[in-house]
Motif scaffolding. Sequence first.
Motif, short mmCIF file in Angstrom:
data_model
loop_
_atom_site.label_atom_id
_atom_site.label_comp_id
_atom_site.label_asym_id
_atom_site.label_seq_id
_atom_site.Cartn_x
_atom_site.Cartn_y
_atom_site.Cartn_z
N GLY A 185 25.94 -27.07 -21.12
CA GLY A 185 26.19 -27.16 -19.68
C GLY A 185 25.08 -27.88 -18.95
O GLY A 185 25.33 -28.69 -18.05
N SER A 186 23.84 -27.61 -19.35
CA SER A 186 22.70 -28.27 -18.72
C SER A 186 22.71 -29.77 -19.02
O SER A 186 22.45 -30.60 -18.14
CB SER A 186 21.40 -27.64 -19.21
OG SER A 186 20.29 -28.27 -18.63
N ARG A 203 25.09 -22.74 -22.77
CA ARG A 203 24.19 -22.98 -21.64
C ARG A 203 23.47 -24.32 -21.82
O ARG A 203 23.30 -25.07 -20.85
CB ARG A 203 23.19 -21.84 -21.51
CG ARG A 203 23.79 -20.54 -20.97
CD ARG A 203 22.70 -19.56 -20.59
NE ARG A 203 21.95 -19.10 -21.76
CZ ARG A 203 22.28 -18.04 -22.49
NH1 ARG A 203 23.37 -17.34 -22.20
NH2 ARG A 203 21.53 -17.67 -23.51
N GLN A 204 23.04 -24.61 -23.04
CA GLN A 204 22.36 -25.87 -23.29
C GLN A 204 23.29 -27.05 -23.03
O GLN A 204 22.90 -28.05 -22.41
CB GLN A 204 21.86 -25.92 -24.74
CG GLN A 204 20.75 -24.93 -25.06
CD GLN A 204 20.39 -24.96 -26.53
OE1 GLN A 204 20.83 -25.82 -27.28
NE2 GLN A 204 19.59 -23.99 -26.95
#
Length: 299
Positions: free
Chosen positions: A86-87, A83-84
């Motif tokens: 992807g951000s 998720r990190q």
Amino acid sequence: MWSIGELAERAGVTVKTVRFYSDRGLLPEGTRSSGGHRRYGPDALDRLRLIRSLRALDLPVPDVGRILDEEDSLEDVVAGKLRQIGSRLAALRWQEAALQALQECAPAERAERLRLIGAVAAPPSTAPLARFWRRWLPPRLPVRLVSAIVDQAVPQLPEGPTPNQVLAFTRLHAFVTAPCSGTGQGQPAAHGPDGGRPAVLYDGLREAYGLAARQLLAQRSPQEGEALDCFVSAYARSRGTRDTPPFRHRLSGLLAADPRIDHYWDLTAELTGPSEPTPGATHDWLCSALDNQMSQLAG
């Protein structure tokens, strides 16, 4: 038992690295020599190799420690890391497109584009757009209806934006965050005290817009049919009256006099592309269908 130097040599790392992980409790020593030097057993080599593998994924030392101590599962930590990443990737893609938008424009346009781009984060948030719609909608609508309308009106950001899409969003952001010049400006008549029951109207409009979107995707010209009937019925029911030819005539004039926010929908269309008709485009199609019907009846 191995000395710290022997363990480092077998693992292919420096003594400093072994000491670093030992001092942070990731690599417990087996025992101490009579001279007070650290000694490690064969299991320390396996643990050290695991630590290096986890660190190679750029996992922070605290996360590595929780995995080793089984406080967190590897799957959960990896999911969080993804998720990190992807951000960060979304931010980089946005920044790349923004820089291209600055690079490609004429020098005279650069200052204005820089002002627009600098006003939003990377990647940007659509929260200001949602706030705009919550202020614009009539009061006392049911929460579930407000949420549904906002979800439909606020565009999703593209994963890999083009320079033109970046500019469209920054202009959209500037539009919704500009100061309002007076209460009620830009509100349609349906929001006023004589607008009937807005909840009934907006429920019906959502259905009508969905029907009209199919017509737009099929590239059909504005015409009579189920979508128009649903559209007019929403206004009639919200006012507690029947859908009759005189009512349609009055409604046509009322909608023609309503304030417009075409700029919002034009920018939204630039951002989302033609494959997703905006509520503004479906509303225009339905109004044109109603006007066409009234013209035919008058002729």
